[in-house]
Every structure is written in structure tokens, then in C-alpha cells.
Scaffold this motif. Structure first.
Motif, PDB file in Angstrom:
ATOM      1  N   GLU A 152       1.158  13.212  -5.674  1.00  0.00           N
ATOM      2  CA  GLU A 152       1.867  13.480  -4.801  1.00  0.00           C
ATOM      3  C   GLU A 152       2.428  11.367  -4.118  1.00  0.00           C
ATOM      4  OE1 GLU A 152       2.959  15.092  -0.842  1.00  0.00           O
ATOM      5  OE2 GLU A 152       4.926  14.725  -0.812  1.00  0.00           O
ATOM      6  N   VAL A 153       1.541  10.536  -3.677  1.00  0.00           N
ATOM      7  CA  VAL A 153       1.934   9.544  -2.713  1.00  0.00           C
ATOM      8  C   VAL A 153       1.711   8.544  -4.799  1.00  0.00           C
ATOM      9  CG1 VAL A 153       0.033   7.592  -2.751  1.00  0.00           C
ATOM     10  CG2 VAL A 153      -0.806   9.505  -1.508  1.00  0.00           C
ATOM     11  N   LEU A 154       0.978   9.059  -6.126  1.00  0.00           N
ATOM     12  CA  LEU A 154       1.715   9.012  -7.004  1.00  0.00           C
ATOM     13  C   LEU A 154       2.407   8.301  -7.420  1.00  0.00           C
ATOM     14  CD1 LEU A 154      -2.136   8.356  -8.960  1.00  0.00           C
ATOM     15  CD2 LEU A 154      -0.927   6.652  -7.668  1.00  0.00           C
ATOM     16  N   ASN A 181       0.923  -1.245  -0.229  1.00  0.00           N
ATOM     17  CA  ASN A 181      -0.334   0.035   0.305  1.00  0.00           C
ATOM     18  C   ASN A 181       0.939   1.592  -0.420  1.00  0.00           C
ATOM     19  OD1 ASN A 181       0.883   0.844   2.275  1.00  0.00           O
ATOM     20  ND2 ASN A 181      -0.365  -1.111   3.423  1.00  0.00           N
ATOM     21  N   ALA A 182       0.493   2.722   0.064  1.00  0.00           N
ATOM     22  CA  ALA A 182       0.594   3.815  -0.308  1.00  0.00           C
ATOM     23  C   ALA A 182       0.316   4.220   1.133  1.00  0.00           C
ATOM     24  CB  ALA A 182       0.745   4.323  -1.012  1.00  0.00           C
ATOM     25  N   ALA A 183       1.412   5.357   2.040  1.00  0.00           N
ATOM     26  CA  ALA A 183       1.178   4.848   3.079  1.00  0.00           C
ATOM     27  C   ALA A 183       1.493   6.561   3.256  1.00  0.00           C
ATOM     28  CB  ALA A 183       1.468   3.866   4.282  1.00  0.00           C
ATOM     29  N   GLY A 184       1.116   7.383   4.829  1.00  0.00           N
ATOM     30  CA  GLY A 184       1.266   8.666   5.600  1.00  0.00           C
ATOM     31  C   GLY A 184       2.233   8.343   6.541  1.00  0.00           C
ATOM     32  N   GLY A 185       4.081   8.265   6.358  1.00  0.00           N
ATOM     33  CA  GLY A 185       4.047   8.434   7.673  1.00  0.00           C
ATOM     34  C   GLY A 185       4.342   9.319   8.697  1.00  0.00           C
ATOM     35  N   ILE A 229       6.052   3.997   2.375  1.00  0.00           N
ATOM     36  CA  ILE A 229       5.776   5.592   2.581  1.00  0.00           C
ATOM     37  C   ILE A 229       6.101   6.899   1.872  1.00  0.00           C
ATOM     38  CG2 ILE A 229       6.224   7.212   4.586  1.00  0.00           C
ATOM     39  CD1 ILE A 229       5.666   4.826   5.555  1.00  0.00           C
ATOM     40  N   THR A 230       4.755   6.961   0.764  1.00  0.00           N
ATOM     41  CA  THR A 230       4.187   8.386  -0.337  1.00  0.00           C
ATOM     42  C   THR A 230       4.335   9.695   0.387  1.00  0.00           C
ATOM     43  OG1 THR A 230       2.441   8.209  -0.139  1.00  0.00           O
ATOM     44  CG2 THR A 230       3.149   6.587  -1.272  1.00  0.00           C
ATOM     45  N   ASN A 231       4.428   9.930   1.680  1.00  0.00           N
ATOM     46  CA  ASN A 231       4.067  11.118   2.163  1.00  0.00           C
ATOM     47  C   ASN A 231       4.295  12.053   3.222  1.00  0.00           C
ATOM     48  OD1 ASN A 231       1.255  10.155   1.613  1.00  0.00           O
ATOM     49  ND2 ASN A 231       0.687  11.547   2.511  1.00  0.00           N
ATOM     50  N   LYS A 232       4.746  12.664   4.625  1.00  0.00           N
ATOM     51  CA  LYS A 232       4.592  12.154   5.895  1.00  0.00           C
ATOM     52  C   LYS A 232       3.291  13.508   6.184  1.00  0.00           C
ATOM     53  CE  LYS A 232       8.352  12.968   8.023  1.00  0.00           C
ATOM     54  NZ  LYS A 232       9.584  13.476   8.602  1.00  0.00           N
ATOM     55  N   ALA A 233       3.036  12.530   6.744  1.00  0.00           N
ATOM     56  CA  ALA A 233       1.784  13.329   7.288  1.00  0.00           C
ATOM     57  C   ALA A 233       1.584  14.112   7.915  1.00  0.00           C
ATOM     58  CB  ALA A 233       0.746  12.122   8.555  1.00  0.00           C
ATOM     59  N   VAL A 234       1.150  15.643   8.004  1.00  0.00           N
ATOM     60  CA  VAL A 234       1.333  16.499   8.435  1.00  0.00           C
ATOM     61  C   VAL A 234       1.063  16.635   9.639  1.00  0.00           C
ATOM     62  CG1 VAL A 234       0.277  19.109   8.219  1.00  0.00           C
ATOM     63  CG2 VAL A 234       0.342  17.862   6.200  1.00  0.00           C
ATOM     64  N   ALA A 248       2.359   4.636  10.391  1.00  0.00           N
ATOM     65  CA  ALA A 248       2.075   4.858   9.397  1.00  0.00           C
ATOM     66  C   ALA A 248       0.379   4.800   8.779  1.00  0.00           C
ATOM     67  CB  ALA A 248       2.489   3.825   8.166  1.00  0.00           C
ATOM     68  N   VAL A 249      -0.286   5.718   7.954  1.00  0.00           N
ATOM     69  CA  VAL A 249      -1.639   5.728   7.964  1.00  0.00           C
ATOM     70  C   VAL A 249      -1.553   5.765   6.627  1.00  0.00           C
ATOM     71  CG1 VAL A 249      -2.065   8.527   8.026  1.00  0.00           C
ATOM     72  CG2 VAL A 249      -3.857   7.094   8.887  1.00  0.00           C
ATOM     73  N   GLY A 250      -3.057   4.831   6.268  1.00  0.00           N
ATOM     74  CA  GLY A 250      -3.778   4.424   4.919  1.00  0.00           C
ATOM     75  C   GLY A 250      -4.856   3.714   4.950  1.00  0.00           C
ATOM     76  N   MET A 251      -5.528   3.860   3.942  1.00  0.00           N
ATOM     77  CA  MET A 251      -7.211   3.110   4.135  1.00  0.00           C
ATOM     78  C   MET A 251      -7.195   1.814   3.686  1.00  0.00           C
ATOM     79  SD  MET A 251      -7.997   7.111   2.328  1.00  0.00           S
ATOM     80  CE  MET A 251      -6.882   8.728   2.248  1.00  0.00           C
ATOM     81  N   SER A 252      -6.615   1.108   3.866  1.00  0.00           N
ATOM     82  CA  SER A 252      -6.157  -0.119   3.091  1.00  0.00           C
ATOM     83  C   SER A 252      -5.901  -1.374   3.871  1.00  0.00           C
ATOM     84  CB  SER A 252      -5.948  -0.035   1.442  1.00  0.00           C
ATOM     85  OG  SER A 252      -4.520  -0.043   1.392  1.00  0.00           O
ATOM     86  N   SER A 277     -11.087  11.692   3.152  1.00  0.00           N
ATOM     87  CA  SER A 277     -10.640  12.389   3.150  1.00  0.00           C
ATOM     88  C   SER A 277      -9.434  12.304   4.337  1.00  0.00           C
ATOM     89  CB  SER A 277     -11.133  13.090   4.289  1.00  0.00           C
ATOM     90  OG  SER A 277     -12.113  12.807   5.165  1.00  0.00           O
ATOM     91  N   PHE A 278      -8.320  13.097   3.938  1.00  0.00           N
ATOM     92  CA  PHE A 278      -6.818  12.278   4.667  1.00  0.00           C
ATOM     93  C   PHE A 278      -7.176  12.960   6.135  1.00  0.00           C
ATOM     94  CE2 PHE A 278      -4.914  12.867   0.243  1.00  0.00           C
ATOM     95  CZ  PHE A 278      -4.544  11.897   0.459  1.00  0.00           C
ATOM     96  N   GLU A 279      -6.975  13.096   7.360  1.00  0.00           N
ATOM     97  CA  GLU A 279      -6.347  13.225   7.892  1.00  0.00           C
ATOM     98  C   GLU A 279      -6.278  14.623   8.889  1.00  0.00           C
ATOM     99  OE1 GLU A 279      -5.999   9.764   6.834  1.00  0.00           O
ATOM    100  OE2 GLU A 279      -3.939  11.021   7.008  1.00  0.00           O
ATOM    101  N   THR A 280      -6.809  15.060   9.859  1.00  0.00           N
ATOM    102  CA  THR A 280      -6.930  16.300  10.298  1.00  0.00           C
ATOM    103  C   THR A 280      -4.669  16.182  10.925  1.00  0.00           C
ATOM    104  OG1 THR A 280      -7.268  16.642  12.400  1.00  0.00           O
ATOM    105  CG2 THR A 280      -9.429  16.736  10.423  1.00  0.00           C
ATOM    106  N   LYS A 312       0.537  19.855   2.350  1.00  0.00           N
ATOM    107  CA  LYS A 312      -0.798  19.286   2.044  1.00  0.00           C
ATOM    108  C   LYS A 312      -0.428  17.725   1.560  1.00  0.00           C
ATOM    109  CE  LYS A 312      -3.361  23.990   1.997  1.00  0.00           C
ATOM    110  NZ  LYS A 312      -3.483  24.531   0.982  1.00  0.00           N
ATOM    111  N   ALA A 313      -1.349  16.978   2.429  1.00  0.00           N
ATOM    112  CA  ALA A 313      -2.074  15.396   1.581  1.00  0.00           C
ATOM    113  C   ALA A 313      -2.317  15.834   0.479  1.00  0.00           C
ATOM    114  CB  ALA A 313      -2.595  14.709   2.395  1.00  0.00           C
ATOM    115  N   ASN A 314      -1.851  14.985  -0.847  1.00  0.00           N
ATOM    116  CA  ASN A 314      -2.782  14.173  -1.774  1.00  0.00           C
ATOM    117  C   ASN A 314      -1.859  13.201  -2.416  1.00  0.00           C
ATOM    118  OD1 ASN A 314      -0.560  15.195  -3.872  1.00  0.00           O
ATOM    119  ND2 ASN A 314      -0.193  17.372  -2.427  1.00  0.00           N
TER     120      ASN A 314
HETATM  121 CL1  6GU Z   1      -1.033  11.243   4.594  1.00  0.00          CL
HETATM  122  N1  6GU Z   1      -3.070   9.098   4.280  1.00  0.00           N
HETATM  123  C1  6GU Z   1      -3.629   8.811   4.425  1.00  0.00           C
HETATM  124  N2  6GU Z   1      -5.100   7.976   5.206  1.00  0.00           N
HETATM  125  N3  6GU Z   1      -3.751   7.753   3.525  1.00  0.00           N
HETATM  126  C2  6GU Z   1      -2.670   7.627   2.876  1.00  0.00           C
HETATM  127  C3  6GU Z   1      -1.813   8.952   2.812  1.00  0.00           C
HETATM  128  C4  6GU Z   1      -1.814   9.645   3.637  1.00  0.00           C
HETATM  129  N4  6GU Z   1      -0.676   8.679   2.053  1.00  0.00           N
HETATM  130  C5  6GU Z   1      -1.041   8.021   0.804  1.00  0.00           C
HETATM  131  N5  6GU Z   1      -2.050   7.194   1.838  1.00  0.00           N
END
Ligand code: 6GU
Length: 287
Positions: free
Chosen positions: A261-263, A117-121, A243-248, A218-222, A201-204, A256-258
């Protein structure tokens, strides 16, 4: 039970038999490719490909970056089946439908499932591009009554109350670490706890801080729903997060998560992630 939206054992058998009738491949390894990581399926030789829309009972992929094909073939001689594109809670499918492919894997003869998976760090030591070996998870939707095993339990798949303290196979984690170090990936190979949320929606910032405090790296949706169903029916599980991006995590950050950037990060590390998984597959022992 009336609200249960799952498939019966017989429904799953019908789908598995439909697939087995059209390919000679008898996969022992099942792979699920995350966002932007579908290139793994292209490594399979002697492919037999099914579009999800053609497979009885299968949901459709609706997300950009997820192809929607089930690919059978061999990876360095090992018979595999690969989901190029997966299903998520936020697409609006019932959770039993999202995880149906795991039961199909089981009935195809799969013994080991590898998920990416792709996830936020969330772990502050992690960098974008790190590959995290998942050692455990936090199932937040599960806390809110959204577990894929809710509904009547069919013992032919597994027990009513499956154990999850051994969800992520220790031997496969060690194998990944060994293979990763051999390939020269030691500098960006990590291990940690993956937290799933429903999305889309991404996390606050407050949510990220909370999840980090709760022990998530790490956080993700799958992934977690699939792991639960795969373990329920007795398959070995291994999972990786890119880890495709750092969680804010702080209010001064301009980031900003988008999804783009993940792709994009996926593209940059995809080749190494694919090599790690394919090398692992050649070394996985089966009964
Ligand atoms: Cl930052 N959050 C979530 N929920 N899923 C992600 C992510 C972040 N980055 C990639 N997938």
C-alpha cells in the motif's frame, strides 16, 4: 569509543574525493528519495550515476522500492545530487553508517538537504495521499540511546551538543507552502510532526494511540537520523512525508499497514511530490 562504528573525517573525505573525481557536477542541493519516491532522481539532466555497491564506504540498499544509486546531475539547471534509495535502522546497519551519506553530501559542497519519506498518518484530519511538510520530529530511537552522533565528536563536522529546535528550516517550509499552493496542491498539503521508530514491524494500535497523544502527526522509519547528522554539520534541512496510509488507531478497524500500500500510494502522488521538490530547488537561494 571502541564500540563506535562511525567513519572518520578522513574516510568521509576519501569517499567525497572519489566521487568528485568522477563528475564535474558540484551539487549545492542534496536530495534523499523515500520509498517509492525515487522517480525524482530520474528528472536530473546530464546524469552521472554511481551504484552504492561501487562507492567506497557506502552501505547497500536492501529494501524493495529503494534502488541504491547516487545520481548527480542538474535539476532545471541547478546542480544536485540525489540518493535513490536510503538506509534504515531495521536493515541492521549501525546508525552511523545509515547517516554517512549526509557527511558525504557536506563534503561534496551541499548546502541544502531535501528529504522525502513515506509515512503513516496519525493526525485524524490527514488523508492518504496528503503531503506533509515536516516542521519538527520525535526521535524515539534517540530516547533509547540510538542517536547517530553517539561516539567521539569530530569538531570538523560540528559541535558536541547540536541544537535541534531549529532543525527544519522555516524559510524552506514557507517556500514549500507557497510553491505547493501555486501548483494547486493546497488541498493536500499539510504540515506536522514526524515520529521515527526503528521498525521494521509496523505499530500496534496502542502504539499509534500513544504516538498521537505525544504530538506526532505521522510515523515512519527514516529521515530523523539523517536530519540530525545534516544539522550537526551545518546544512539547511527540508523534509516531506507522503502519507501513504492511515495508521490504525482503533480496534474495530479492518485495515492493516503493509508495504505494498505504501508503494502504491507513492506511485499515485509521486509526480506531484516530484514537481513540488523540483520547483522548490529552482527557488532555493545559496551563498
Ligand atoms: Cl503506518 N508506520 C511506519 N512506522 N512507517 C510507515 C508507515 C507506518 N507507513 C509508511 N511508512
Amino acid at each position: 569509543p571502541e564500540s563506535h562504528t562511525g567513519y572518520s573525517y578522513e574516510d568521509c573525505m576519501a569517499t567525497a574525493d572519489w566521487l568528485l573525481a568522477q563528475t564535474a557536477v558540484r551539487p549545492l542541493v542534496g536530495i534523499v528519495c523515500g520509498s517509492g519516491l525515487g522517480g525524482l532522481a530520474d528528472l536530473l539532466k546530464d546524469q552521472v550515476v554511481f551504484n552504492y555497491r561501487d562507492i567506497p564506504n557506502f552501505p547497500q540498499s536492501t529494501v524493495h522500492g529503494h534502488a541504491g544509486r547516487l545520481v548527480f546531475g542538474t535539476l532545471k539547471g541547478r546542480p544536485c545530487v540525489c540518493m535513490q534509495g536510503r538506509f534504515h535502522l531495521y536493515e541492521g546497519y549501525p546508525i552511523q553508517k545509515i547517516t554517512l551519506p549526509m557527511r558525504i553530501f557536506k563534503l561534496l559542497g551541499v548546502e541544502t538537504v531535501i528529504l522525502t519519506n513515506a509515512a503513516g498518518g496519525l493526525n485524524q484530519d490527514f488523508k492518504v495521499g496528503d503531503i506533509m511538510i515536516i516542521k519538527d520530529h520525535l526521535n524515539m530511537p534517540g530516547f533509547a540511546g540510538n542517536n547517530p552522533l553517539i561516539g567521539p565528536n569530530d569538531e570538523r563536522f560540528g559541535v558536541r551538543f547540536p541544537c535541534m529546535s531549529d532543525a527544519y528550516d522555516r524559510e524552506l517550509q514557507q517556500l514549500a507552502m507557497d510553491v505547493g499552493v501555486e501548483l494547486g496542491y493546497g488541498d493536500f498539503l499539510r504540515e506536522g510532526v514526524y515520529c521515527v521508530l526503528g521498525g521494521p514491524s509496523f505499530e500496534t494500535i496502542a502504539e499509534c494511540r500513544m504516538l498521537h497523544k505525544l504530538g506526532a502527526d505521522a510515523v515512519g522509519m527514516s529521515t530523523v537520523h539523517e536530519v540530525i547528522v545534516a544539522r550537526h554539520c551545518g546544512m539547511r534541512v527540508f523534509a516531506l512525508s507522503l502519507i501513504t496510509n492511515k495508521a490504525v488507531m482503533d480496534y474495530d478497524s479492518e485495515e492493516k499497514a503493509n508495504h505494498e500500500e505504501v508503494l502504491e500510494t507513492g506511485k499515485q502522488r509521486a509526480e506531484q511530490l516530484e514537481r513540488l521538490v523540483s520547483t522548490m530547488v529552482t527557488r532555493i537561494g545559496h551563498n
